[in-house]
Motif scaffolding. Sequence first.
Motif, PDB file in Angstrom:
ATOM      1  N   CYS A 189     -36.860   2.202  -1.476  1.00 29.45           N
ATOM      2  CA  CYS A 189     -35.803   2.340  -2.482  1.00 29.45           C
ATOM      3  C   CYS A 189     -35.897   3.666  -3.221  1.00 29.45           C
ATOM      4  O   CYS A 189     -34.874   4.300  -3.512  1.00 29.45           O
ATOM      5  CB  CYS A 189     -35.864   1.175  -3.470  1.00 29.45           C
ATOM      6  SG  CYS A 189     -35.433  -0.425  -2.755  1.00 29.45           S
ATOM      7  N   LEU A 190     -37.122   4.112  -3.501  1.00 30.77           N
ATOM      8  CA  LEU A 190     -37.268   5.417  -4.144  1.00 30.77           C
ATOM      9  C   LEU A 190     -36.770   6.523  -3.220  1.00 30.77           C
ATOM     10  O   LEU A 190     -36.122   7.479  -3.671  1.00 30.77           O
ATOM     11  CB  LEU A 190     -38.738   5.662  -4.510  1.00 30.77           C
ATOM     12  CG  LEU A 190     -39.298   4.849  -5.680  1.00 30.77           C
ATOM     13  CD1 LEU A 190     -40.781   5.141  -5.855  1.00 30.77           C
ATOM     14  CD2 LEU A 190     -38.540   5.160  -6.971  1.00 30.77           C
ATOM     15  N   GLY A 191     -37.060   6.396  -1.933  1.00 24.39           N
ATOM     16  CA  GLY A 191     -36.612   7.396  -0.978  1.00 24.39           C
ATOM     17  C   GLY A 191     -35.106   7.442  -0.813  1.00 24.39           C
ATOM     18  O   GLY A 191     -34.551   8.474  -0.441  1.00 24.39           O
ATOM     19  N   ARG A 192     -34.427   6.321  -1.107  1.00 25.99           N
ATOM     20  CA  ARG A 192     -32.965   6.273  -1.004  1.00 25.99           C
ATOM     21  C   ARG A 192     -32.287   6.505  -2.346  1.00 25.99           C
ATOM     22  O   ARG A 192     -31.070   6.346  -2.467  1.00 25.99           O
ATOM     23  CB  ARG A 192     -32.521   4.917  -0.446  1.00 25.99           C
ATOM     24  CG  ARG A 192     -33.189   4.518   0.848  1.00 25.99           C
ATOM     25  CD  ARG A 192     -33.036   5.552   1.942  1.00 25.99           C
ATOM     26  NE  ARG A 192     -31.665   5.634   2.425  1.00 25.99           N
ATOM     27  CZ  ARG A 192     -31.267   6.414   3.415  1.00 25.99           C
ATOM     28  NH1 ARG A 192     -32.140   7.211   4.005  1.00 25.99           N
ATOM     29  NH2 ARG A 192     -30.020   6.429   3.803  1.00 25.99           N
ATOM     30  N   GLY A 193     -33.060   6.881  -3.364  1.00 24.48           N
ATOM     31  CA  GLY A 193     -32.474   7.185  -4.663  1.00 24.48           C
ATOM     32  C   GLY A 193     -32.000   5.956  -5.423  1.00 24.48           C
ATOM     33  O   GLY A 193     -30.964   5.999  -6.093  1.00 24.48           O
ATOM     34  N   LEU A 226     -33.707  -0.620  -8.104  1.00 23.71           N
ATOM     35  CA  LEU A 226     -34.118  -1.562  -7.066  1.00 23.71           C
ATOM     36  C   LEU A 226     -35.630  -1.459  -6.843  1.00 23.71           C
ATOM     37  O   LEU A 226     -36.314  -2.469  -6.641  1.00 23.71           O
ATOM     38  CB  LEU A 226     -33.370  -1.285  -5.766  1.00 23.71           C
ATOM     39  CG  LEU A 226     -31.853  -1.515  -5.790  1.00 23.71           C
ATOM     40  CD1 LEU A 226     -31.258  -1.212  -4.420  1.00 23.71           C
ATOM     41  CD2 LEU A 226     -31.527  -2.940  -6.200  1.00 23.71           C
ATOM     42  N   ALA A 227     -36.135  -0.221  -6.867  1.00 19.67           N
ATOM     43  CA  ALA A 227     -37.580  -0.023  -6.715  1.00 19.67           C
ATOM     44  C   ALA A 227     -38.339  -0.712  -7.848  1.00 19.67           C
ATOM     45  O   ALA A 227     -39.405  -1.308  -7.624  1.00 19.67           O
ATOM     46  CB  ALA A 227     -37.903   1.470  -6.693  1.00 19.67           C
ATOM     47  N   LEU A 228     -37.785  -0.648  -9.048  1.00 21.47           N
ATOM     48  CA  LEU A 228     -38.436  -1.301 -10.193  1.00 21.47           C
ATOM     49  C   LEU A 228     -38.496  -2.816  -9.998  1.00 21.47           C
ATOM     50  O   LEU A 228     -39.506  -3.454 -10.315  1.00 21.47           O
ATOM     51  CB  LEU A 228     -37.680  -0.964 -11.480  1.00 21.47           C
ATOM     52  CG  LEU A 228     -38.241  -1.577 -12.775  1.00 21.47           C
ATOM     53  CD1 LEU A 228     -39.666  -1.096 -13.018  1.00 21.47           C
ATOM     54  CD2 LEU A 228     -37.339  -1.236 -13.964  1.00 21.47           C
ATOM     55  N   GLY A 229     -37.428  -3.400  -9.459  1.00 18.82           N
ATOM     56  CA  GLY A 229     -37.421  -4.830  -9.204  1.00 18.82           C
ATOM     57  C   GLY A 229     -38.507  -5.235  -8.220  1.00 18.82           C
ATOM     58  O   GLY A 229     -39.214  -6.234  -8.420  1.00 18.82           O
ATOM     59  N   ALA A 230     -38.677  -4.457  -7.148  1.00 17.28           N
ATOM     60  CA  ALA A 230     -39.721  -4.745  -6.159  1.00 17.28           C
ATOM     61  C   ALA A 230     -41.110  -4.552  -6.770  1.00 17.28           C
ATOM     62  O   ALA A 230     -42.045  -5.299  -6.458  1.00 17.28           O
ATOM     63  CB  ALA A 230     -39.543  -3.862  -4.928  1.00 17.28           C
ATOM     64  N   PHE A 234     -44.298  -7.233  -7.132  1.00 16.38           N
ATOM     65  CA  PHE A 234     -45.699  -6.996  -6.771  1.00 16.38           C
ATOM     66  C   PHE A 234     -46.622  -7.244  -7.953  1.00 16.38           C
ATOM     67  O   PHE A 234     -47.660  -7.901  -7.819  1.00 16.38           O
ATOM     68  CB  PHE A 234     -45.887  -5.561  -6.261  1.00 16.38           C
ATOM     69  CG  PHE A 234     -47.339  -5.168  -6.173  1.00 16.38           C
ATOM     70  CD1 PHE A 234     -48.131  -5.608  -5.122  1.00 16.38           C
ATOM     71  CD2 PHE A 234     -47.927  -4.381  -7.160  1.00 16.38           C
ATOM     72  CE1 PHE A 234     -49.479  -5.277  -5.051  1.00 16.38           C
ATOM     73  CE2 PHE A 234     -49.265  -4.042  -7.098  1.00 16.38           C
ATOM     74  CZ  PHE A 234     -50.039  -4.491  -6.031  1.00 16.38           C
ATOM     75  N   LEU A 235     -46.260  -6.724  -9.123  1.00 16.20           N
ATOM     76  CA  LEU A 235     -47.117  -6.884 -10.298  1.00 16.20           C
ATOM     77  C   LEU A 235     -47.269  -8.354 -10.676  1.00 16.20           C
ATOM     78  O   LEU A 235     -48.360  -8.792 -11.067  1.00 16.20           O
ATOM     79  CB  LEU A 235     -46.552  -6.087 -11.474  1.00 16.20           C
ATOM     80  CG  LEU A 235     -46.657  -4.561 -11.371  1.00 16.20           C
ATOM     81  CD1 LEU A 235     -45.962  -3.906 -12.559  1.00 16.20           C
ATOM     82  CD2 LEU A 235     -48.113  -4.121 -11.302  1.00 16.20           C
ATOM     83  N   GLY A 276     -34.030  -9.390  -0.932  1.00 16.40           N
ATOM     84  CA  GLY A 276     -34.811 -10.524  -1.386  1.00 16.40           C
ATOM     85  C   GLY A 276     -36.018 -10.164  -2.217  1.00 16.40           C
ATOM     86  O   GLY A 276     -36.669 -11.059  -2.792  1.00 16.40           O
ATOM     87  N   ARG A 277     -36.343  -8.867  -2.296  1.00 19.78           N
ATOM     88  CA  ARG A 277     -37.540  -8.451  -3.041  1.00 19.78           C
ATOM     89  C   ARG A 277     -37.218  -7.537  -4.215  1.00 19.78           C
ATOM     90  O   ARG A 277     -38.123  -6.976  -4.813  1.00 19.78           O
ATOM     91  CB  ARG A 277     -38.519  -7.749  -2.096  1.00 19.78           C
ATOM     92  CG  ARG A 277     -39.125  -8.688  -1.069  1.00 19.78           C
ATOM     93  CD  ARG A 277     -40.130  -7.980  -0.168  1.00 19.78           C
ATOM     94  NE  ARG A 277     -40.851  -8.939   0.644  1.00 19.78           N
ATOM     95  CZ  ARG A 277     -40.438  -9.393   1.828  1.00 19.78           C
ATOM     96  NH1 ARG A 277     -39.294  -8.939   2.331  1.00 19.78           N
ATOM     97  NH2 ARG A 277     -41.139 -10.284   2.497  1.00 19.78           N
TER      98      ARG A 277
END
Length: 330
Positions: free
Chosen positions: A176-180, A184-188, A192-193, A125-126
Amino acid sequence: MKRLRQRLVPAAQRRTLEELTADLDLREGDRPSRYSAFWTMLVLSSVIAAAGVISDSTATVIGAMIIAPLSTPIMGLALGLVKRSRTGAAWFVLGGVCAVVSIGLLASLAMPGTFELLANSQIAGRTSPGIADLVAAIATGLAGAVALARRDVAAVLPGVAIAISLVPPLVVVGVCLGRGAPWLALGALVLFLSNMLSLVMAGTFVFAALGYTTPPAPSLSRRRAVLVLGGLGVVVTAALVGSTVANYVFSRWESQVKQVASAWLAGDRDAAVTDVQLQSNTFRIAVRTPGDLPPVADLLTRLRGVVPDGLPIVVQTTQGRLITAGRVGS
């Protein structure tokens, strides 16, 4: 402007600039105590948010939102723009972002290797924000700024903290970064931004409308700050528009795949498609069937031309079987 100011905050309920500065500028008053409180609550809220995200617990994530102090320096940025003075808020925001992402990254190391990011609703969802998230964030930012400026509606601030999601998306970035999964990390991070910029823009508008201004300080280039925020706002808005369009396209594909899969199972009256999800770049089709499935090669043939070629198809049955059908068009 005076009429708008009176409607937003009646003079009898308006807080003074000194009162507002004391709340939003962490350098005011007893600095060691305020710094200690900020970092302690930020770390604890991040740990709570990480636990809530990993366990897929909405209640736990909401608890982390309520105690997270990150909105204070973000609103401090808005007040600093209106006052045209340096508040040091940007360093607290930057340091807070790094701290929360790091905690999310460490939390990801504790997860089993079989953990699926998009199977977790707190993560899914994020990672795909849209324009609706931006609209909600702007409205929440306006509510928060008005609540900070008024003496009689401070009770709504916990609701504002819940509505504007700051710490959980950053935790998701780290996980997401930790799971490679950098996309997905960029979407989250975009979520935030967009929330942060909405708070700053809404706070700047409300504080300026209420007259919380002082003579400009020569040490601050207000024009440069506005240009930077404006440029970042354009980039984030463009990303949200793109994400909204992508969400619409993916939803349409899921609906079409469900129709095709239902036709594929039409030979068995008791069989049915229970769910279709596009996770990462793979279609997962959940089916309920008492007997054997039709040939999966037939499903791939039916899907050709419906969705782009090359997308993997996985079929999951109620018996717990996970069948890798192959790639569309192969």
